[in-house]
Design a protein around this motif. Sequence first.
Motif, PDB file in Angstrom:
ATOM      1  N   VAL A 158       0.824  -1.222   0.000  1.00  0.00           N
ATOM      2  CA  VAL A 158       0.000   0.000   0.000  1.00  0.00           C
ATOM      3  C   VAL A 158       0.851   1.262   0.000  1.00  0.00           C
ATOM      4  O   VAL A 158       0.334   2.361  -0.242  1.00  0.00           O
ATOM      5  CB  VAL A 158      -0.961   0.041   1.215  1.00  0.00           C
ATOM      6  CG1 VAL A 158      -1.881  -1.169   1.196  1.00  0.00           C
ATOM      7  CG2 VAL A 158      -0.201   0.119   2.530  1.00  0.00           C
ATOM      8  N   GLU A 159       2.136   1.126   0.244  1.00  0.00           N
ATOM      9  CA  GLU A 159       3.013   2.297   0.272  1.00  0.00           C
ATOM     10  C   GLU A 159       3.110   2.920  -1.121  1.00  0.00           C
ATOM     11  O   GLU A 159       3.361   2.237  -2.118  1.00  0.00           O
ATOM     12  CB  GLU A 159       4.409   1.902   0.749  1.00  0.00           C
ATOM     13  CG  GLU A 159       5.390   3.039   0.833  1.00  0.00           C
ATOM     14  CD  GLU A 159       5.106   3.982   1.991  1.00  0.00           C
ATOM     15  OE1 GLU A 159       5.597   5.107   1.969  1.00  0.00           O
ATOM     16  OE2 GLU A 159       4.375   3.563   2.934  1.00  0.00           O
ATOM     17  N   LEU A 160       2.910   4.225  -1.208  1.00  0.00           N
ATOM     18  CA  LEU A 160       3.033   4.935  -2.483  1.00  0.00           C
ATOM     19  C   LEU A 160       4.488   5.327  -2.705  1.00  0.00           C
ATOM     20  O   LEU A 160       5.155   5.826  -1.800  1.00  0.00           O
ATOM     21  CB  LEU A 160       2.162   6.194  -2.480  1.00  0.00           C
ATOM     22  CG  LEU A 160       0.656   5.984  -2.338  1.00  0.00           C
ATOM     23  CD1 LEU A 160      -0.054   7.327  -2.216  1.00  0.00           C
ATOM     24  CD2 LEU A 160       0.098   5.209  -3.526  1.00  0.00           C
ATOM     25  N   VAL A 161       4.973   5.090  -3.920  1.00  0.00           N
ATOM     26  CA  VAL A 161       6.335   5.491  -4.263  1.00  0.00           C
ATOM     27  C   VAL A 161       6.328   6.987  -4.570  1.00  0.00           C
ATOM     28  O   VAL A 161       5.660   7.432  -5.502  1.00  0.00           O
ATOM     29  CB  VAL A 161       6.852   4.697  -5.477  1.00  0.00           C
ATOM     30  CG1 VAL A 161       8.273   5.152  -5.845  1.00  0.00           C
ATOM     31  CG2 VAL A 161       6.831   3.202  -5.192  1.00  0.00           C
ATOM     32  N   ARG A 162       7.067   7.741  -3.802  1.00  0.00           N
ATOM     33  CA  ARG A 162       7.065   9.193  -3.971  1.00  0.00           C
ATOM     34  C   ARG A 162       8.324   9.714  -4.648  1.00  0.00           C
ATOM     35  O   ARG A 162       8.524  10.931  -4.733  1.00  0.00           O
ATOM     36  CB  ARG A 162       6.892   9.873  -2.609  1.00  0.00           C
ATOM     37  CG  ARG A 162       5.623   9.427  -1.886  1.00  0.00           C
ATOM     38  CD  ARG A 162       5.427  10.156  -0.585  1.00  0.00           C
ATOM     39  NE  ARG A 162       4.329   9.584   0.183  1.00  0.00           N
ATOM     40  CZ  ARG A 162       3.405  10.304   0.810  1.00  0.00           C
ATOM     41  NH1 ARG A 162       3.432  11.616   0.750  1.00  0.00           N
ATOM     42  NH2 ARG A 162       2.449   9.706   1.513  1.00  0.00           N
TER      43      ARG A 162
END
Length: 457
Positions: A361-365
């Motif tokens: 669920v972590e968004l790549v920023r």
Amino acid sequence: MDTLKSRLDVLESEIFSISGGPFNLNSRAQLSKVIHGDGPTQSVSKDSLDAMAGGGNPLAGKILKYRDIKSQIKRVEQSESRKVERRERSKQRAEEEGGEELGEGGNGVTMGRDPLVLIDSSSYIFRSYYAMPPLHRSDGTPTGAVLGFCNMLNKLVMDRLLRGERPRLVMVFDCGGKNFRHELYSEYKQNRPPCPVDLIPQFDLIKDMASAYGVQQILAEGYEADDVIATLASRGVERGVNVNVVSSDKDLMQLVDDGGKGRGSCVLIDPMKQKRVGVEQVMEKWGVTPDKLGDVLALAGDTADNIPGVKGIGPKIASGLINEYGGLEELLGRTDEVKQNKRREALQEYTEMAKLSRKLVELVRDVPTETIQGMDDLEVEELRMEELDEDRLLNFYQEMGFRDVRRRMKNMFEGSVNGQPGAGSSVSSFVRRKGGGSGGKGGGDEGEEKTFDNVPF
């Protein structure tokens, strides 16, 4: 324009050569005499010239081409005149507001006044598909989702384009295929149904639509649209740009940011509920601040994306645990302190699954710049639409068979010359229209668009 005028000069010479000498091409009487000979003046309408050209009369064919090119020149001149008018009005407005005009020749946009709008295109394509009735153009190609997307863009930016501005708006797409999340978890998104057959051809048409509107299309190989949006939004916020993300994807709520001194803000615009989602709304729905939402989603899991989470823990329990222990990592390191037996046992049994879910669920920023396609070496604060190209947009509507929208838009363009709306030119007339169209096979734009009636931008 120079090419059209050159072609006109060549045709004029050819017409005079065939007719035996110069005459007034705008005079009906002289045209009739040259084509039909002496006697009463006869018709020189397009239909009559068409018939004569079809019968082998070369002069009639040349005159038809001459008229067509002259009409094209007139349309180009009118379009250029409208652009000049818009630029002047925009420049005057910028001066009155004390803003700094940006861009070569002045694009009428003032720094800091307009947000960067990032459209989660793939998500909205599906939303638009289900919101619109099944429409087809004359060759049978489905176009309902395309029309829905057009309605949304008209609602978002057309007023500003008509004022000569270049809004900060881009469309972000999924690249397609598998990405790093599938490598982490082979069952990621495996439970999703296949794309509707009649939606598949509309993806490319919507990209054509973006080009017609002058919207940049951005994607990155090996990453999802969410990651590209997260990267652009994070860059914008850090550089003082306010960001609006058009999406109803809960994962993107992790980006919501109130901003601060020297920093921009980020809000989500839910296209279905027509609401702005800020920090307060995230906390109201999930019970945690946006920076902790990923922890909650990791615990609760997500059936839509097939993220496992921890069995027996839903969003409400997850938010309570995250607030109590301060974060997922802290919680998993202190599971023996959890008082409820079932929760403690579940957390201990599914610890590794929770950690995996958190990565999913972590968004790549920080998607690498070199992998992002469509930026054209621009910085995030430089992303803007192209200047409105009326003919290009009207031609797209013509190709799609959107006759009603084309007519209304044409009226809007013509009315904007003097800063007044044309007949039937209200942007809201592009949405929430019922019946009276020409939908179904044969191409038209009948139907009701259920979204973007009053978007709070």
